[in-house]
Motif scaffolding. Structure first.
Motif, PDB file in Angstrom:
ATOM      1  N   PHE A 256       0.799  -1.160   0.012  1.00 27.09           N
ATOM      2  CA  PHE A 256       0.019  -0.080  -0.124  1.00 27.09           C
ATOM      3  C   PHE A 256       0.666   1.089   0.004  1.00 27.09           C
ATOM      4  N   LEU A 257       1.689   1.300   0.829  1.00 25.91           N
ATOM      5  CA  LEU A 257       2.809   2.454   0.885  1.00 25.91           C
ATOM      6  C   LEU A 257       3.539   2.758  -0.289  1.00 25.91           C
ATOM      7  N   THR A 258       3.845   1.518  -0.893  1.00 28.42           N
ATOM      8  CA  THR A 258       4.671   1.701  -1.970  1.00 28.42           C
ATOM      9  C   THR A 258       4.102   2.098  -3.306  1.00 28.42           C
ATOM     10  N   THR A 259       2.629   1.644  -3.400  1.00 26.47           N
ATOM     11  CA  THR A 259       1.822   2.104  -4.394  1.00 26.47           C
ATOM     12  C   THR A 259       1.338   3.695  -4.314  1.00 26.47           C
ATOM     13  N   VAL A 260       1.005   3.755  -3.037  1.00 27.05           N
ATOM     14  CA  VAL A 260       0.839   5.446  -2.899  1.00 27.05           C
ATOM     15  C   VAL A 260       1.737   6.324  -3.253  1.00 27.05           C
ATOM     16  N   LEU A 261       3.061   5.847  -2.746  1.00 23.38           N
ATOM     17  CA  LEU A 261       4.143   6.910  -3.048  1.00 23.38           C
ATOM     18  C   LEU A 261       4.602   7.157  -4.442  1.00 23.38           C
ATOM     19  N   THR A 262       4.351   5.824  -5.042  1.00 27.37           N
ATOM     20  CA  THR A 262       4.763   5.682  -6.627  1.00 27.37           C
ATOM     21  C   THR A 262       3.622   6.686  -7.355  1.00 27.37           C
TER      22      THR A 262
ATOM     23  N   LEU B 267       5.956  10.415  -5.089  1.00 25.40           N
ATOM     24  CA  LEU B 267       6.563  10.734  -4.149  1.00 25.40           C
ATOM     25  C   LEU B 267       7.733   9.968  -3.783  1.00 25.40           C
ATOM     26  N   ASP B 268       8.044   8.689  -4.886  1.00 33.17           N
ATOM     27  CA  ASP B 268       9.151   7.937  -4.589  1.00 33.17           C
ATOM     28  C   ASP B 268      10.315   8.631  -5.365  1.00 33.17           C
ATOM     29  N   GLU B 269      11.557   8.109  -5.267  1.00 33.49           N
ATOM     30  CA  GLU B 269      12.580   8.473  -5.686  1.00 33.49           C
ATOM     31  C   GLU B 269      12.625   8.382  -7.100  1.00 33.49           C
ATOM     32  N   ARG B 270      12.220   7.437  -8.074  1.00 33.44           N
ATOM     33  CA  ARG B 270      11.999   7.510  -9.413  1.00 33.44           C
ATOM     34  C   ARG B 270      11.349   8.565  -9.889  1.00 33.44           C
TER      35      ARG B 270
ATOM     36  N   ARG C  17       7.889  15.049 -10.491  1.00 33.91           N
ATOM     37  CA  ARG C  17       7.444  15.712  -9.220  1.00 33.91           C
ATOM     38  C   ARG C  17       7.979  16.991  -9.567  1.00 33.91           C
ATOM     39  N   ASN C  18       9.277  17.481  -9.842  1.00 28.65           N
ATOM     40  CA  ASN C  18       9.707  18.691 -10.078  1.00 28.65           C
ATOM     41  C   ASN C  18       8.743  19.488 -11.258  1.00 28.65           C
TER      42      ASN C  18
END
Length: 237
Positions: A70-76, A80-83, A88-89
């Protein structure tokens, strides 16, 4: 909204307000779609899936794994993830342009309000003097009034027009780049977002990158085909 009311008394505003309305409509659509995407497509759908997985979990490890997914999916999907740093910028620069647009309108409002008050004051003075049997205005006052109006039209309104055009071109270019980044994503949710943001192909028609095979057009057909078997909620306003 108040600018439109002032525009009834200052018809010179019409061209600037029309220009601002067009850009405002694009920005409002973008903001609404992004808010809907984050709130429902990312958070609510992700939470619903998490709850179902927890309900069917047999061990603590199953619950932990479901929560991690859940956290990984939401961040992606929320970029909000590194990739997603580049995307995002790009999104941040789009919101910067929206804030810049708001600042331009705020300044235009202040300048226009000052001009309207000056016109009302001059008209009231003329009316008062006329009632007393005097000349409504003097040549010097007329010259000052004409200079002020000229400055308002050639300086302040022209500046607002130019700034709006610059922001509009910059904003549209940034949105097109953002759409292209979304269509190149491997995440189906982000691909769907690109369709939502440009459902009428307004940006696609102005950017050849969005018309290339296996990018925007291909993604659009995939999204449209999948929507036949999906719930209407995925593309609700």
């Amino acid at each position: 909204a108040y600018l439109h009311k002032i525009g009834r008394e200052i018809p010179e505003l019409s061209a600037v307000l029309h220009q601002a309305n067009l850009l405002s409509s694009e920005m409002i659509h973008f903001i609404h779609q992004m808010a809907y995407y984050i709130t429902f497509e990312v958070m609510e759908c992700g939470w619903d899936r998490l709850v179902k997985q927890i309900d069917t979990a047999e061990t603590l490890e199953d619950v932990i794994q479901a929560h991690d997914e859940f956290l990984t999916t939401v961040l992606t999907r929320a970029l909000l993830d590194e990739r997603s740093v580049e995307v995002r910028n790009q999104l941040r620069t789009i919101y910067d342009r929206i804030i810049e647009f708001q600042n331009i309108l705020d300044k235009l409002y202040q300048d226009t309000l000052a001009e309207l008050e000056a016109r009302h004051s001059a008209a009231a003075m003329i009316e008062l003097r006329s009632k007393d049997g005097d000349y409504g205005t003097t040549q010097e006052e007329q010259n000052k009034d004409a200079d002020r109006r000229r400055d308002f039209l050639k300086s302040k309104l022209s500046s607002a027009k130019a700034n709006l055009r610059i922001v509009s071109l910059s904003y549209q270019d940034m949105v097109r780049t953002f759409l292209f980044q979304l269509t190149c994503s491997n995440d189906e949710s982000l691909q769907c977002l690109s369709f939502r943001l440009d459902f009428n192909q307004h940006y696609k028609d102005k950017d050849s990158r969005l018309s290339r095979p296996l990018t925007f057009s291909h993604r659009r057909m995939s999204v449209m085909n999948s929507s036949v078997t999906s719930t209407p909620r995925s593309f609700a306003d």
